[in-house]
Design an enzyme around this catalytic site. Structure first.
Site, PDB file in Angstrom:
ATOM      1  N   ASP A   1      -3.811  -4.113  10.735  1.00 15.65           N
ATOM      2  CA  ASP A   1      -3.650  -2.840  11.434  1.00 15.65           C
ATOM      3  C   ASP A   1      -3.487  -1.740  10.388  1.00 15.65           C
ATOM      4  O   ASP A   1      -2.455  -1.647   9.727  1.00 15.65           O
ATOM      5  CB  ASP A   1      -2.422  -2.873  12.347  1.00 15.65           C
ATOM      6  CG  ASP A   1      -2.562  -3.876  13.475  1.00 15.65           C
ATOM      7  OD1 ASP A   1      -3.682  -4.008  13.991  1.00 15.65           O
ATOM      8  OD2 ASP A   1      -1.561  -4.530  13.818  1.00 15.65           O
ATOM      9  N   LEU A   2      -4.480  -0.903  10.246  1.00 16.41           N
ATOM     10  CA  LEU A   2      -4.541   0.074   9.162  1.00 16.41           C
ATOM     11  C   LEU A   2      -3.291   0.942   9.121  1.00 16.41           C
ATOM     12  O   LEU A   2      -2.948   1.607  10.097  1.00 16.41           O
ATOM     13  CB  LEU A   2      -5.787   0.944   9.331  1.00 16.41           C
ATOM     14  CG  LEU A   2      -6.020   2.007   8.260  1.00 16.41           C
ATOM     15  CD1 LEU A   2      -6.256   1.358   6.909  1.00 16.41           C
ATOM     16  CD2 LEU A   2      -7.193   2.903   8.648  1.00 16.41           C
ATOM     17  N   ASP A   3      -2.612   0.928   7.974  1.00 14.96           N
ATOM     18  CA  ASP A   3      -1.422   1.745   7.728  1.00 14.96           C
ATOM     19  C   ASP A   3      -0.302   1.505   8.733  1.00 14.96           C
ATOM     20  O   ASP A   3       0.555   2.362   8.946  1.00 14.96           O
ATOM     21  CB  ASP A   3      -1.786   3.246   7.725  1.00 14.96           C
ATOM     22  CG  ASP A   3      -2.720   3.609   6.570  1.00 14.96           C
ATOM     23  OD1 ASP A   3      -2.744   2.863   5.576  1.00 14.96           O
ATOM     24  OD2 ASP A   3      -3.424   4.631   6.685  1.00 14.96           O
ATOM     25  N   GLU A   4      -0.295   0.330   9.361  1.00 14.34           N
ATOM     26  CA  GLU A   4       0.728   0.026  10.369  1.00 14.34           C
ATOM     27  C   GLU A   4       1.630  -1.124   9.942  1.00 14.34           C
ATOM     28  O   GLU A   4       2.419  -1.630  10.748  1.00 14.34           O
ATOM     29  CB  GLU A   4       0.056  -0.321  11.706  1.00 14.34           C
ATOM     30  CG  GLU A   4      -0.762   0.807  12.318  1.00 14.34           C
ATOM     31  CD  GLU A   4       0.099   1.958  12.814  1.00 14.34           C
ATOM     32  OE1 GLU A   4       1.291   1.731  13.092  1.00 14.34           O
ATOM     33  OE2 GLU A   4      -0.424   3.080  12.905  1.00 14.34           O
TER      34      GLU A   4
ATOM     35  N   ASN B   1       0.838  -1.187   0.000  1.00 13.75           N
ATOM     36  CA  ASN B   1       0.000   0.000   0.000  1.00 13.75           C
ATOM     37  C   ASN B   1       0.883   1.251   0.000  1.00 13.75           C
ATOM     38  O   ASN B   1       2.041   1.209   0.392  1.00 13.75           O
ATOM     39  CB  ASN B   1      -0.899   0.000   1.243  1.00 13.75           C
ATOM     40  CG  ASN B   1      -1.955   1.095   1.206  1.00 13.75           C
ATOM     41  OD1 ASN B   1      -2.341   1.555   0.127  1.00 13.75           O
ATOM     42  ND2 ASN B   1      -2.419   1.511   2.365  1.00 13.75           N
TER      43      ASN B   1
END
Length: 290
Positions: free
Chosen positions: A232-235, A196
């Site tokens: 874990d969103l954007d982690e 991403n």
């Protein structure tokens, strides 16, 4: 010894607990198989006690590699040292799906770089929850798949995406500014094979119009982060980051233009490094052999 021009190259990427003799064992195996090392990089993590190595190699006489036979020999070493490893033909083109919404810059950049040989991808489809960017995919001769998505149809849309990934034997999914959150289950199924890209600035501005927020706060850097997708969103583990220095003279639209440039650069490098088997994951970090 330098292999003949045009010789087939193989790549071995491995990680294991650090211990004496790993490099000797790997290079000895390649020597017994009459291979010469084209490039070798290694890293020992003092924090975790893990060892990482990437070796690119070819037969001394330029003859084709027998990767199946070499893989059998590697299994013996893997058992001995507790290795996680991957062996691949360096010229192999990973099968890729690029996912987008309405922002075109990352998609256009990836397809252009691939068209001139800067990337070595087999882009089997561009997938979007909007029809807008079909013209770009068509311009590069890549199939375009419109999969509409709403809150109520998200399970069906993700099922259609999974069917496509399985049918096309996709190796890598690239979220090139795909503006939808993947479900936890889908993230788990794509673990280690989905990348991403998102803006990342100090401070980090969430929500709508991040570059307007950045302008209001007078930021001095515009940045972008490419990372592996996790629940874990954007982690997820960070692969690459890009920054561009800015100043007070730039308005929100100009900051957004800098952001598009940073996002395109970071994503392209992350995709290339993944496709060339240069990335190993260490917990929530990556080891990248550039």
């Amino acid at each position: 010894m330098t292999p003949p021009a045009g010789a087939q190259h193989g790549v071995l990427l491995l990680s294991c607990p650090d211990s004496p003799g790993i490099v000797h064992a790997v290079t000895g195996l390649l020597a017994r198989e009459k291979c010469t090392i084209v490039q070798s990089q290694q890293f020992g993590s003092a924090d975790s006690g893990a060892f990482f190595m990437r070796v690119e190699f070819a037969r001394v006489d330029g003859s084709p590699l027998d990767l199946d036979a070499l893989g059998q020999e590697m299994r013996v070493l893997a058992d001995r040292f507790g290795m996680t490893w991957k062996l691949a033909d360096a010229a192999q083109r990973p099968r890729v799906v690029i996912m987008v919404s309405k922002f075109a810059h990352c998609l256009n950049d990836l397809l252009f770089r691939n068209s001139i040989g800067e990337l070595n991808l087999d882009v089997v489809a561009v997938v979007s929850n909007h029809p807008d960017l079909g013209r770009i995919a068509d311009g590069f001769g890549v199939p375009f798949r419109h999969i509409p998505l709403t809150k109520d149809t998200k399970p069906q849309a993700e099922a259609a995406l999974l069917d496509l990934v399985r049918e096309e034997r996709v190796d890598l999914v690239v979220l090139a500014r795909y503006m939808q959150i993947l479900s936890d289950d889908l993230c788990k199924q794509f673990e280690g094979r989905a990348i991403n890209i998102h803006h990342s600035m100090l401070p980090s501005f969430k929500g709508a119009k991040p570059y307007h927020q950045a302008h209001a706060r007078g930021v001095k850097y515009i940045g972008a982060t490419a990372h592996y997708v996790t629940a874990d969103l954007d982690e997820g583990p960070i692969i690459e980051q890009e920054v561009i220095r800015v100043d007070h003279s730039l308005g929100p639209a100009q900051l957004a233009a800098c952001g598009r440039e940073a996002e395109s650069r970071a994503l392209a490098r992350a995709v290339r490094w993944h496709s060339e088997n240069r990335i190993a994951v260490l917990g929530n970090r990556t080891v990248v052999f550039r």
